[in-house]
Design an enzyme around this catalytic site. Sequence first.
Site, PDB file in Angstrom:
ATOM      1  N   CYS A 114       0.882  -1.185   0.000  1.00  0.00           N
ATOM      2  CA  CYS A 114       0.000   0.000   0.000  1.00  0.00           C
ATOM      3  C   CYS A 114       0.911   1.224   0.000  1.00  0.00           C
ATOM      4  O   CYS A 114       0.914   2.018   0.937  1.00  0.00           O
ATOM      5  CB  CYS A 114      -0.909   0.010   1.227  1.00  0.00           C
ATOM      6  SG  CYS A 114      -1.837  -1.520   1.490  1.00  0.00           S
TER       7      CYS A 114
ATOM      8  N   CYS B  21      -1.595   3.806  11.093  1.00  0.00           N
ATOM      9  CA  CYS B  21      -1.385   5.027  11.880  1.00  0.00           C
ATOM     10  C   CYS B  21      -2.636   5.265  12.730  1.00  0.00           C
ATOM     11  O   CYS B  21      -3.147   6.366  12.836  1.00  0.00           O
ATOM     12  CB  CYS B  21      -1.038   6.226  11.002  1.00  0.00           C
ATOM     13  SG  CYS B  21      -2.226   6.553   9.693  1.00  0.00           S
TER      14      CYS B  21
END
Length: 405
Positions: free
Chosen positions: A232, A354
Amino acid sequence: MRLHRNLVFAVVDALNYIFNEGEYADKVVEKVLKYDKRWGARDRGFIAETTYDMVRWKRLYAEIAEVKAPYSRPNLFRMFAVWAVLKGIKLPDWKQLEPTPERRIKGRFDELSKIRKYRESVPDWMDELAAKALGEALWTKEIAALNQQAEVILRVNTLKTTKDALKNALREAGIETEPIRGYPDALKLAERSNVFITEPFKLGWFEVQDASSQLVAPFLDVKPGQRVVDTCAGAGGKTLHLAALMENKGQLIALDIYGNKLKELKRRAKRDGAHNVETRHIETTKVIKKLYDTADRVLIDAPCTGLGVLKRNPDAKWKLQPEFLEKIMVTQQEILQDYSRIVKPGGKLVYATCSILPQENIMQVKKFLSSEAGKDFHLVKESKIYSSKTGYDGFYMAQLEKNPA
């Protein structure tokens, strides 16, 4: 501090785009800063920082100003007046800012500051969900840390220079930096400034990358000469770090479903001198299938709620909806199930987000390990990075190893 009408109007314009039109804060600030070429660094700094400040504390300021969405221009000016009063800035005698009851503003602030969802300016659902997931004490500390302004952190591009050489070159450009203990390739700016116009940036000597984000690539334990896949990759912040750790030796394949992001990655890789990067656009499942059982290392930097990076994306607090979490958790598991098949026997996989929510992190890893696709893997180590402990972004990383054949 004296307020200038055109700067205040620019801030109100920006807030209208962000709160009412649903535009992204970073793009809006970029657009609004183009209003007047005569604005200097201080003027531009005022617009950018005030806009971000008001986005960060939107709920608190709206509550004090007693205004509700959608926000009319008069209501945005009322919120601006709240911001100014709380910053101790004397309000000018403009019709847009009249009348402003200063004592009432300060009184409401004291009252609302006792309640976390107002004090830290978060939606009810987010406050409840995170408190339940992390525990009241950790969430209270974490959201307070995530509401601080993010510092500017650089990652030294070791393919082209050293930390000392970059530090000296930036000093010559009038920018002071300092190293950060525990982050080998990081330099922190002593004060905010535009590093993108410097010669070292044009030469590809550094990338702007948060300190926590700089921990992900080393966690993958790459070696020069390996075949590494960043699944990704996006615009390639972590890909470029991997290229540096691999010393440009071996093959580094950057995948993404967005072709435009990969174009940006190519451009950055060229500037950085990262020659072992190859981009592949995931247009069909064939792209992934061709790579099954071929990689020594696979990075899955999964799409997530981004709750760990609210420091730099405060508007995410208002854009995120509870149903997005449910949706993204399905996507995360699908990606893990599919992309994990790229790892060859004896290879390693890092799953990173995150986000600070266990639902997106360890719970996803456990679900994967108990599935058919994950039966050949085991968890080697994990790292939960909290902003309240480090001062940087919140992150999660899990390193998994695939059993040898």
